[in-house]
Design an enzyme around this catalytic site. Structure first.
Site, mmCIF file in Angstrom:
data_model
loop_
_atom_site.group_PDB
_atom_site.id
_atom_site.type_symbol
_atom_site.label_atom_id
_atom_site.label_comp_id
_atom_site.label_asym_id
_atom_site.label_seq_id
_atom_site.Cartn_x
_atom_site.Cartn_y
_atom_site.Cartn_z
ATOM 1 N N TYR A 197 1.216 11.850 -0.845
ATOM 2 C CA TYR A 197 0.228 12.801 -0.347
ATOM 3 C C TYR A 197 0.838 14.197 -0.419
ATOM 4 O O TYR A 197 1.821 14.475 0.274
ATOM 5 C CB TYR A 197 -0.155 12.449 1.086
ATOM 6 C CG TYR A 197 -0.474 10.959 1.238
ATOM 7 C CD1 TYR A 197 -1.754 10.471 1.000
ATOM 8 C CD2 TYR A 197 0.543 10.047 1.553
ATOM 9 C CE1 TYR A 197 -2.019 9.115 1.086
ATOM 10 C CE2 TYR A 197 0.283 8.680 1.647
ATOM 11 C CZ TYR A 197 -1.000 8.228 1.404
ATOM 12 O OH TYR A 197 -1.255 6.882 1.487
ATOM 13 N N GLU B 115 -3.775 0.054 -2.684
ATOM 14 C CA GLU B 115 -3.528 -1.013 -1.707
ATOM 15 C C GLU B 115 -4.174 -2.325 -2.146
ATOM 16 O O GLU B 115 -5.354 -2.368 -2.484
ATOM 17 C CB GLU B 115 -4.113 -0.598 -0.340
ATOM 18 C CG GLU B 115 -3.980 -1.672 0.725
ATOM 19 C CD GLU B 115 -4.348 -1.175 2.114
ATOM 20 O OE1 GLU B 115 -5.171 -0.238 2.234
ATOM 21 O OE2 GLU B 115 -3.815 -1.733 3.085
ATOM 22 N N GLU C 137 0.786 -1.230 0.000
ATOM 23 C CA GLU C 137 0.000 0.000 0.000
ATOM 24 C C GLU C 137 0.821 1.284 0.000
ATOM 25 O O GLU C 137 0.667 2.129 0.883
ATOM 26 C CB GLU C 137 -0.963 0.004 1.188
ATOM 27 C CG GLU C 137 -0.326 -0.248 2.546
ATOM 28 C CD GLU C 137 -1.343 -0.134 3.677
ATOM 29 O OE1 GLU C 137 -1.981 0.917 3.770
ATOM 30 O OE2 GLU C 137 -1.482 -1.100 4.440
HETATM 31 N N1 GLY Z 1 -7.026 0.420 6.286
HETATM 32 C C1 GLY Z 1 -5.962 0.431 7.182
HETATM 33 C C2 GLY Z 1 -4.668 0.261 6.529
HETATM 34 O O1 GLY Z 1 -4.566 0.450 5.343
HETATM 35 O O2 GLY Z 1 -3.728 -0.116 7.144
HETATM 36 MN MN MN Z 2 -3.524 -1.519 5.111
HETATM 37 MN MN MN Z 3 -6.200 0.178 4.029
#
Ligand code: GLY
Ligand code: MN
Ligand code: MN
Length: 439
Positions: free
Chosen positions: A386, A406, A382
């Site tokens: 930004y 992600e 992920e």
């Molecule tokens: N949704 C939480 C993370 O991406 O870690």
């Molecule tokens: Mn995550």
């Molecule tokens: Mn996440």
């Protein structure tokens, strides 16, 4: 699709084998939590308790006593009670605990003070995780102290407390076939929800309306949100944990959606970032494609034998080099990486373990070294960038671009398997999909 009783039994057997004779494990169920006055948060079973029992109720305690002849697996739970069940829902009762959940023996939770000390007596080691439920910690300590106080009258008490997490969380890190089947189903539901949001999105819509698309899709397939969804349009996409989800989405901005479901207690974790009006601006596309390149590079490193941090290091390299190329960072690449110059735009890590908990259990290091990746581990990929409004030295055309992509990845013996790989993520694919499905 459900984890079958045999799988829960296999886990208990494996844990008991590692604990060895002369030991006892105690695992309490989650507590119900009040949200406000008479309203509760939706009940979510404790992940460790669920992993070993599949028992869905609060006010329960699982006890494992390896090698005990009468019963190795004992469950304490609420008794059946027609009046309470009329108000608050069904209960298995001790009889249901043995019949449906595989307990060798089961007792009313109200009897635990009388029965549990007897199960602990003559055991050398107590496997228990302190710190999750402080009131229950005190009770466990009370039972041991009670036995110690009776030492003079010949009562034997455990000598050693061992934290259960070490072995249990290591088990949870390696996903079995049945677990992966459930995680694939959770992924399919979540991917469907993201596609639905891409179809529904248009300028003027509120972030909350897009969130509603996810909730609808999760619930209609028997899932719940695995975490609070993040639906951030424009500048909100640059707030990592933005959860207000209550602003109108503007023409020309991106929307970052980090949302996924939990299904049969297993989490997915997906982020997609797409243009509200269906077309990326050149700057949005440049950042998007850079993040995607970093993500693909990170995923390519999620292979058995690499260490945990390799994908992150790879993502950082790609992102930093790309930012230099776009003129958003200045200086020699090596120095920017070493001094973490990229952190202005990329301030989080590239992933985490995934399983019953969205940030799942399992050590990331062994001693001082990053852990080696092995088949069966599931992790997220992920990376993001930004660029907040007002960032010094960055021209305005880049402001309010927040992008994260992600996916969830299974480490295998060969190629990494992207469990969420069927959800589109190439900029061209997203634009074409949004064009085709525009109302
Ligand atoms: N949704 C939480 C993370 O991406 O870690
Ligand atoms: Mn995550
Ligand atoms: Mn996440």
């Amino acid at each position: 699709m459900q984890i079958r009783p045999q799988e829960f039994a296999r886990r208990r057997r494996e844990l008991m084998r590692m604990m060895g004779h002369g030991s006892i494990a105690i695992v309490p169920a989650a507590r119900e939590k009040i949200r406000n006055r008479d309203s509760h948060y939706p009940f979510r079973q404790d992940s460790d308790f669920h992993y070993l029992s599949g028992f869905p109720e609060p006010e329960a305690v699982l006890v494992l006593v390896p090698g005990r002849r009468q019963a190795e697996y004992i469950l304490f739970c609420r008794e059946r009670d027609p009046l309470m069940e009329t108000w608050n829902g069904r209960r298995a009762g001790p009889e249901g605990a043995t019949r449906e959940y595989g307990a060798d023996d089961a007792f009313p939770i109200g009897d635990i003070d009388d029965i549990l000390p007897g199960l602990m007596e003559r055991r050398e080691r107590v496997f228990y995780t302190m710190g999750n439920y402080s009131e229950f910690d005190q009770r466990v300590i009370g039972w041991v102290n009670g036995l110690r106080a009776q030492a003079k009258s010949g009562m034997h008490s455990p000598e050693e407390f061992v934290s259960l997490d070490h072995i249990l969380h290591d088990m949870r890190l390696y996903k079995s076939k049945p677990e992966l089947a459930v995680m694939r189903r959770a992924a399919a539901i979540s991917m469907g929800a993201h596609a639905r949001a891409m179809r529904a999105c248009c300028p003027g819509m509120n972030e909350s309306e897009l969130e509603a698309e996810f909730l609808h899709e999760f619930r209609r397939h028997g899932g719940v949100p695995a975490y609070n969804p993040i639906v951030g349009g424009g500048e909100n996409g640059c707030i990592l944990h933005y959860v207000e989800n209550n602003r109108p989405l503007q023409d020309g901005e991106l929307v970052l959606i980090d949302a996924a479901c939990e299904y049969q207690s297993y989490a997915t974790d997906i982020t997609r970032t797409f243009p509200v009006n269906g077309r990326y601006t050149p700057e949005q596309r440049a950042i998007y494609e850079l993040v995607l390149k970093a993500q693909l590079a990170a995923i390519a490193k999620m292979r058995a034998g690499n260490h945990w941090n390799t994908p992150h290091e790879e993502a950082v390299k790609v992102l930093t080099a790309g930012l230099v190329k776009l003129g958003l960072l200045k200086g020699p690449l090596g120095r920017l990486i070493k001094d973490e110059g990229y952190k202005q735009f990329y301030m989080h890590r590239t992933g985490h373990w995934l399983g019953l908990d969205v940030h799942d259990v399992g050590d990331y290091k062994v001693g001082d070294e990053w852990r080696e990746l092995e088949p069966g581990m599931v992790m997220t990929a992920e990376p993001g960038l930004y660029i907040a409004a007002g960032t010094r030295g960055v021209p305005k055309c880049w402001w309010n671009i927040g992008v994260r992509i992600e996916d969830d990845v299974l480490v295998t013996r060969g190629e990494p398997e992207v469990l969420t790989g069927a959800l589109i993520k190439q900029a061209d694919e997203i634009e074409a999909y949004m064009r085709r499905t525009a109302a």
